[in-house]
Write a protein that holds these residues in place. Structure first.
Motif, PDB file in Angstrom:
ATOM      1  N   UNK A  40     -82.749 -33.143 -42.109  1.00 16.64           N
ATOM      2  CA  UNK A  40     -83.818 -33.882 -42.428  1.00 16.64           C
ATOM      3  C   UNK A  40     -82.863 -35.279 -42.740  1.00 16.64           C
ATOM      4  N   UNK A  41     -81.780 -35.370 -43.016  1.00 20.24           N
ATOM      5  CA  UNK A  41     -81.004 -36.865 -43.253  1.00 20.24           C
ATOM      6  C   UNK A  41     -81.161 -37.387 -41.986  1.00 20.24           C
ATOM      7  N   UNK A  42     -80.638 -36.617 -40.909  1.00 23.23           N
ATOM      8  CA  UNK A  42     -80.171 -37.100 -39.518  1.00 23.23           C
ATOM      9  C   UNK A  42     -81.820 -37.635 -38.821  1.00 23.23           C
ATOM     10  N   UNK A  43     -82.648 -36.858 -38.940  1.00 24.23           N
ATOM     11  CA  UNK A  43     -84.201 -37.175 -38.548  1.00 24.23           C
ATOM     12  C   UNK A  43     -84.627 -38.449 -39.385  1.00 24.23           C
ATOM     13  N   UNK A  44     -84.578 -38.452 -40.648  1.00 24.55           N
ATOM     14  CA  UNK A  44     -85.173 -39.953 -41.352  1.00 24.55           C
ATOM     15  C   UNK A  44     -84.141 -40.831 -41.217  1.00 24.55           C
ATOM     16  N   UNK A  45     -83.037 -40.895 -40.936  1.00 26.60           N
ATOM     17  CA  UNK A  45     -82.230 -42.177 -40.747  1.00 26.60           C
ATOM     18  C   UNK A  45     -82.336 -42.385 -39.467  1.00 26.60           C
ATOM     19  N   UNK A  46     -82.368 -41.616 -38.508  1.00 26.59           N
ATOM     20  CA  UNK A  46     -82.541 -41.897 -37.137  1.00 26.59           C
ATOM     21  C   UNK A  46     -83.510 -42.687 -36.729  1.00 26.59           C
ATOM     22  N   UNK A  47     -84.900 -42.342 -37.468  1.00 26.05           N
ATOM     23  CA  UNK A  47     -86.003 -43.180 -37.210  1.00 26.05           C
ATOM     24  C   UNK A  47     -85.675 -44.660 -37.552  1.00 26.05           C
ATOM     25  N   UNK A  48     -84.990 -44.849 -38.705  1.00 21.99           N
ATOM     26  CA  UNK A  48     -84.775 -46.101 -39.398  1.00 21.99           C
ATOM     27  C   UNK A  48     -83.813 -46.804 -38.431  1.00 21.99           C
ATOM     28  N   UNK A  49     -82.851 -46.242 -37.827  1.00 23.13           N
ATOM     29  CA  UNK A  49     -81.806 -46.696 -36.869  1.00 23.13           C
ATOM     30  C   UNK A  49     -82.510 -47.376 -35.757  1.00 23.13           C
ATOM     31  N   UNK A  50     -83.455 -46.516 -35.341  1.00 27.50           N
ATOM     32  CA  UNK A  50     -84.289 -46.849 -34.082  1.00 27.50           C
ATOM     33  C   UNK A  50     -84.969 -48.256 -34.293  1.00 27.50           C
TER      34      UNK A  50
END
Length: 168
Positions: A25-35
Motif C-alpha cells: 500500500x505504501x509503495x503504490x500510494x507513494x508511487x502515484x504521487x512520485x509519478x
C-alpha cells in the motif's frame, strides 16, 4: 478523557501478511504521487518555469525517500527536509547513495538548493536555480526513482517469500 486504571495494550509485531500489505500500500500510494510530481517537474522544465520545476523536483525527491521509508519500515517522519529524509533512506539501503553524488561542491550546492526549494521557490523573490542545476537534478531524480523501484520491489518480494514460508 481521563485514563482509567486499565493497562495499555502491549504492541504486537505485524504478521508477515500484514507487513506485506502495508508495504504494498505504501509503495503504490507513494508511487502515484512520485509519478505526478515527476511529470509536473518535467513539464515545468520544458516550459522554463524554473520555480515550479524546482518545487516539483523537491516534492518528487521527498516522496521518493518517504516511499522507501514507508515501504521498508512502515514509518517516515513528517519532514520536508530532503537532506534529512535522504540520510534516513540511505541508512535503509546504501544503493540510494548513488542517486545524488556528493563528489563535487557544485553537486552538494545544487542538492542544498533543491532542499530549500520547498519554501523558497514559492515564497522568495530571491530564489534562483540555473538551468544546468535543474537538468542535473532532474537526471539524478530520475535515477533515484529507478533505485527506489528496485529497492522497494526487492523488499516486497522478500515479504512475499516470508508470507509463503509462514503459510507452509
Amino acid at each position: 478523557y481521563a485514563l482509567d486504571d486499565e493497562p495499555l495494550a502491549e504492541p504486537k509485531p505485524l504478521t508477515a501478511q500484514a507487513r506485506l500489505q502495508v508495504a504494498r500500500e505504501s509503495f503504490e500510494s507513494r508511487g502515484r504521487l512520485l509519478k505526478q510530481f515527476s511529470e509536473g517537474a518535467q513539464f515545468h522544465i520544458t516550459r522554463g518555469n524554473v520555480d515550479l520545476a524546482a518545487f516539483d523536483l523537491h516534492q518528487t525527491i521527498e516522496q521518493a525517500y518517504t516511499c522507501v521509508l514507508l515501504t521498508l519500515t512502515n514509518y517516515a517522519p513528517p519532514s520536508h527536509n530532503v537532506k534529512f529524509l535522504r540520510s534516513l533512506a540511505e541508512e535503509q539501503d546504501l544503493r540510494l547513495v548513488d542517486a545524488f553524488p556528493r563528489d563535487h561542491h557544485r553537486q552538494r550546492a545544487w542538492f542544498n538548493t533543491i532542499n530549500e526549494a520547498y519554501v523558497k521557490s514559492r515564497y522568495s523573490k530571491h530564489f534562483e536555480i540555473s538551468e544546468e542545476a535543474l537538468v542535473w537534478l532532474g537526471e539524478r531524480t530520475a535515477h533515484l526513482l529507478e533505485l527506489v523501484k528496485v529497492v522497494c520491489d526487492e523488499h516486497i518480494q522478500k515479504l512475499e517469500q516470508d508470507v509463503s514460508r509462514e503459510n507452509t
